[in-house]
Design an enzyme around this catalytic site. Structure first.
Site, short mmCIF file in Angstrom:
data_model
loop_
_atom_site.label_atom_id
_atom_site.label_comp_id
_atom_site.label_asym_id
_atom_site.label_seq_id
_atom_site.Cartn_x
_atom_site.Cartn_y
_atom_site.Cartn_z
CG ASP A 10 29.64 42.30 38.89
OD1 ASP A 10 30.15 43.70 38.88
OD2 ASP A 10 28.54 42.07 38.53
CE LYS A 78 32.11 49.31 38.48
NZ LYS A 78 31.43 48.16 37.99
CD GLU A 179 31.30 46.11 35.17
OE1 GLU A 179 30.29 46.59 34.70
OE2 GLU A 179 31.91 46.30 36.15
CG ASP A 201 26.89 45.86 31.53
OD1 ASP A 201 25.85 46.13 32.27
OD2 ASP A 201 28.03 45.35 31.76
#
Lengths: 646, 229
Positions: A10, A78, A179, A201
């Protein structure tokens, strides 16, 4: 040497984790400091005077540099992956690092760190390499294959950038998994579930919603939506901005000129945010450079009003995803919460309202740690690919592409060729011809997005079909096949049908690195012979030991040292002796264990040093909000949150 | 005039060399995955082209084939098998997406039989002159209302009366859409069970119904967008 399993990674905005299938169960692999979470923070020291490569530290140790040396530390990278210059510029308003001046439009933006320049995938590669090393230390064998998770709403360029990062880190990326889908795998593993579930999420920097249908071990995504720039970071930035403005207005001090002070204040903001999930009120209390105090109470209800516009931005994507799945909220059997930001009570209230949970006597699922569930799911997918476990044998994930794929047609209008929420792999064939006699090139502009005009969509690439045999206009018939693979990445092939000639395609990604560029950025040699590997493990273990020993050596010079008890100091001395002794041997495990032991005995000291660093950074003496609560069990996912202090 | 795609051309399996049907995705002899099939979307599921489909059976077959074909099952296979798994799964997914949707399926079957179906131009607003004859008057009036509404919105005005009548019009056109869907289904059976002449008539009817449906759907979309709900 036994083969290492395929690992699941992850790669988060705030924290990253690596996990694997231990038999039938996914398990997170801890780092050398015993922590499951590796903060996605990379510190790059200057190149040594005698040349060579700069020292790179990743994770908790890099975090410590954030306040002392903010200009040499990169976090939340990211948010910059697969993005163009303008977008990155906009994004960087809230970050202490800056872009290299000489980046030209169309190039992958590079960050300037001292005299060094790095693209976002390179920074991510350092995080990935750290995770790879953690796994290798854990298994004692090289780890070369991984499944990496990405936000479901990541576009082609963001996915490609993630894959590039894996390659730079010496990992063969067997699959990119979305994800929320990964999270559903982790949840669905132990229960032969049937029905419709929604995964909400909300992480550090991205938001995803996915709706899945579970049947006979098949996890079929019906629809997905999201926002790749929405998450806990936005809440931190909001609190930070408010505090900075108040300090400026009330005390006439502009902290923005002091990056270290801004980071200290950011840390205080994050601590306040985390505390407000369990308490009704949080406080800022810090001394300012001019001797004033900035004191501010934030009651939870005020906090909730402040963050409402941010949270409300998740409602639209949820409604769209429900509509795209062709269902109503009442038809959703279960909602799974993923990501650290779902700990915020206001988020849970919003989810309850959006999915009508309370009125149906339901509650969202939170039984798996929201920080770990994605990595666990990635490990399950790794198990599926490696066919390593009985439990995963019958599972299959059918994911979708989050965005429509289109071609720019006449007048700049988009002709959609693959609709969003199509199950991947998906393909489409289109035919092109020439407009002028003897024309040998045809340019195709591929875009991703839902808007009508190409200029409003995300430009993916410009394909140049070359070597078309000269014919009258309109006569060539060029078959172009667009295929979105299981990673959600576009592949294109073309053929001129009348001549049967395979047309040459020159792909120019709008926001990506070329193959050659990626090749040049590989940070670790791919192939290491086995003896090399054992040797490398030993070298790494010794380097780690040296790092800790060096820090401990300098410890007595720090004012915090005097605050330790006599017992604590003697325990540190003993652990230090043991490590020095172990380091002289060649037993990698013994060295690592001694390193962990020393690291643990110095933990309280490290906390106090960090506290002191925060204080020095704002040139005041105390900062209660940041310092007092470091012993609390805080697990908020952020580079500055006190995740490892338990 | 019916042009059924003939997919029963035998080819040799790459692995065991046994002759197989070119439309199968696996070798019947050695079970190895084969390069993408040459047949149509129905052949992927081992079906003849048809309009009335058992969707549950289709889904079960889709899941069964997915389990065998999906790239996840070939993560450690040879490069060509990986490539075929990717291409075959894309074909399977494209086929399932098309066949499970009644409209896409109808369009696809009609295209297989040589019918020309109007292409979609998602961007453009509806041209009233292309409206179905029986709806001309209403479409004209609706377009006026839409224009007024947009103007009002631009001026920052809110006209609840106009919104109400637009909502009513929307409901009406949605009702018409459902009517079209019912009419289409009625033609399916005529097409499948009738003789050649009936089949031709049904085909023409369906092409016209699909045009009407596209027009109506875009109208509804325009109204929805203008109403902003």
């Amino acid at each position: 040497m036994p083969q290492a399993p395929v690992v699941g990674i992850d790669l988060g905005t705030t924290n990253s984790l690596v996990a694997y299938m231990e038999g039938d169960k996914p398990v997170v692999i801890p780092g050398v400091d015993g922590s499951n979470l590796v903060p996605s923070v990379v510190a790059l020291d200057p190149i040594p005077a005698n040349g060579g490569r700069p020292t790179v530290t990743v994770g908790n140790s890099a975090r410590k540099s954030l306040i002392e040396n903010p200009e040499r530390v990169i976090y939340s990278v990211k948010r910059l992956m697969g993005r163009g210059l303008e977008e990155v510029k906009n994004e960087l308003r809230f970050f202490p690092f800056r872009l290299a001046d000489d980046v030209e439009a169309g190039e992958v933006p590079r960050l300037q760190i001292g005299e060094l320049r790095f693209t976002p995938p390179e920074i991510s590669a350092y995080v990935l390499r750290q995770l790879k090393r953690n796994a290798e230390r854990f298994f004692g064998v090289p780890v070369n294959q991984a499944v990496i998770t990405v936000p479901a709403y990541f576009n082609d360029a963001q996915r490609q950038a993630t894959k590039d990062a894996g390659r730079m880190a010496g990992l063969e990326v067997l699959r990119l998994v979305n994800e929320p889908t990964a999270a559903s795998l982790a949840y669905g593993l132990d229960r032969a579930k049937e029905g419709t579930i929604a995964v909400y999420d909300l992480g550090g920097g991205t938001f995803d919603i996915s709706i899945l249908k579970l049947r006979d071990g098949i996890f079929e995504v019906q629809s997905t939506n999201g926002d790749t720039h929405l998450g806990g970071d936005d809440i931190d930035n909001l609190l930070l901005t408010i505090a900075l403005d108040e300090i400026h207005a009330e005390h006439g001090v502009d902290l923005r000129a002091h990056p270290g002070a801004v980071q200290a204040l950011r840390k205080a903001a994050i601590d306040a945010k985390v505390r407000l999930s369990s308490e009704q009120s949080a406080y800022f209390d810090m001394e300012l450079p001019n001797g004033d105090r900035y004191q501010r109470e934030i009651p939870r209800n005020v906090f909730e009003v402040m963050i409402e516009p941010i949270l409300e931005r998740t409602a639209g994507p949820c409604k769209q995803a429900i509509a795209d799945a062709g269902i109503t909220p009442e038809q959703i059997d279960e909602v799974v919460l993923v990501g650290g930001s779902t700990r915020i009570p206001a988020v849970r209230q919003l989810v309850d309202r959006l999915f009508k949970l309370g009125e149906r006597g339901k509650k969202p699922h939170t039984d798996l740690n929201p920080d770990e569930v994605v990595a666990l799911g990635a490990a399950v997918q790794a198990g599926i690919l490696a066919d390593s476990s009985e439990k995963t044998r019958d599972l299959l994930l059918l994911d979708v592409t989050p965005l429509s794929l289109g071609i720019e047609a006449l007048g700049g209008v988009v002709a959609k060729i693959i609709q969003r929420n199509s199950t991947i792999p998906a393909s489409a064939v289109e035919y092109f011809t020439t407009g002028v006699d003897g024309q040998t090139n045809v340019a195709i502009h591929v875009v991703q997005g839902e808007r009508e005009l190409a200029s409003d969509c995300r430009s993916l690439a410009r394909f140049d079909l070359k070597g078309i045999p000269p014919m009258s206009a309109g006569l060539p018939r060029i078959e172009v096949k667009f295929l979105i693979d299981a990673d959600g990445i576009l592949q294109v092939t073309a053929r001129e049908q009348r001549s049967g000639k395979e047309a040459q395609i020159e792909v120019k990604p709008t926001y990506g690195l070329t193959d050659e560029q990626v090749e040049n950025m590989i940070i670790d040699s791919y192939d290491h012979a086995e003896e090399d590997f054992a040797n490398r493990l030993l070298i790494e273990a010794r380097n780690e030991a040296d790092n800790i020993l060096r820090a401990v050596e300098h410890a007595p010079q720090n004012p915090a040292w005097m605050q330790l008890t006599v017992e604590e100091r003697s325990a540190i001395a003993t652990a230090r002796e043991r490590l020095i002794e172990a380091r002289q041997g060649t037993d990698v495990t013994a060295i690592s264990q001694a390193s962990v032991a020393l690291d643990q005995t110095t933990r309280r000291f490290a906390e106090m040093m960090m506290d002191a660093a925060v204080t020095t950074a704002i040139r005041g003496k105390t900062m209660d909000a940041a310092g007092n609560e470091l012993d609390d069990k805080v697990t908020a996912p952020h580079p500055m949150a006190a995740a490892e202090f338990k | 005039m019916l042009k059924i795609v003939d997919s029963a051309v035998p080819v040799a399996c790459w692995s065991c060399s046994v002759a197989r049907n070119a439309s199968t995705l696996f070798c019947p002899n050695c079970s190895k995955i084969q390069p993408p099939a040459t047949g149509d979307y129905f052949a992927v599921f081992g079906l003849q082209p048809r309009l009335n489909l058992d969707l549950d059976a289709l889904e079960r077959e889709f899941h069964r084939l997915s389990r065998r074909l999906h790239p996840d099952r070939f993560a450690r296979a040879s490069d060509s098998e990986k490539e075929w798994s990717l291409a075959d799964t894309a074909l399977l997914n494209d086929a399932y997406r098309t066949l499970k949707d009644p409209l896409k399926r109808t369009e696809y079957v009609l295209k297989l039989h040589g019918a020309e179906i109007g292409e979609e131009h998602s961007g453009n607003r509806q041209d009233p002159s292309r409206a179905p004859a029986d709806l001309l008057e209403e479409v004209f009036e609706l377009n006026m209302q839409l224009e007024e509404m947009r103007m009002a919105r631009q001026m920052g005005d809110d006209d609840p009366e106009a919104a109400k009548s637009l909502s009513e019009a929307k409901r009406k056109f949605e009702g018409l859409l459902q009517e079209v869907d019912r009419d289409l289904r009625a033609q399916w059976t005529a097409w499948e069970e009738g003789g050649d002449a009936q089949r031709q008539t049904a085909q023409k009817q369906m092409v016209a119904l699909l045009d009407r449906r596209r027009y109506l759907r875009n109208l509804v979309r325009d109204v929805t967008e203008t109403l902003g709900d």
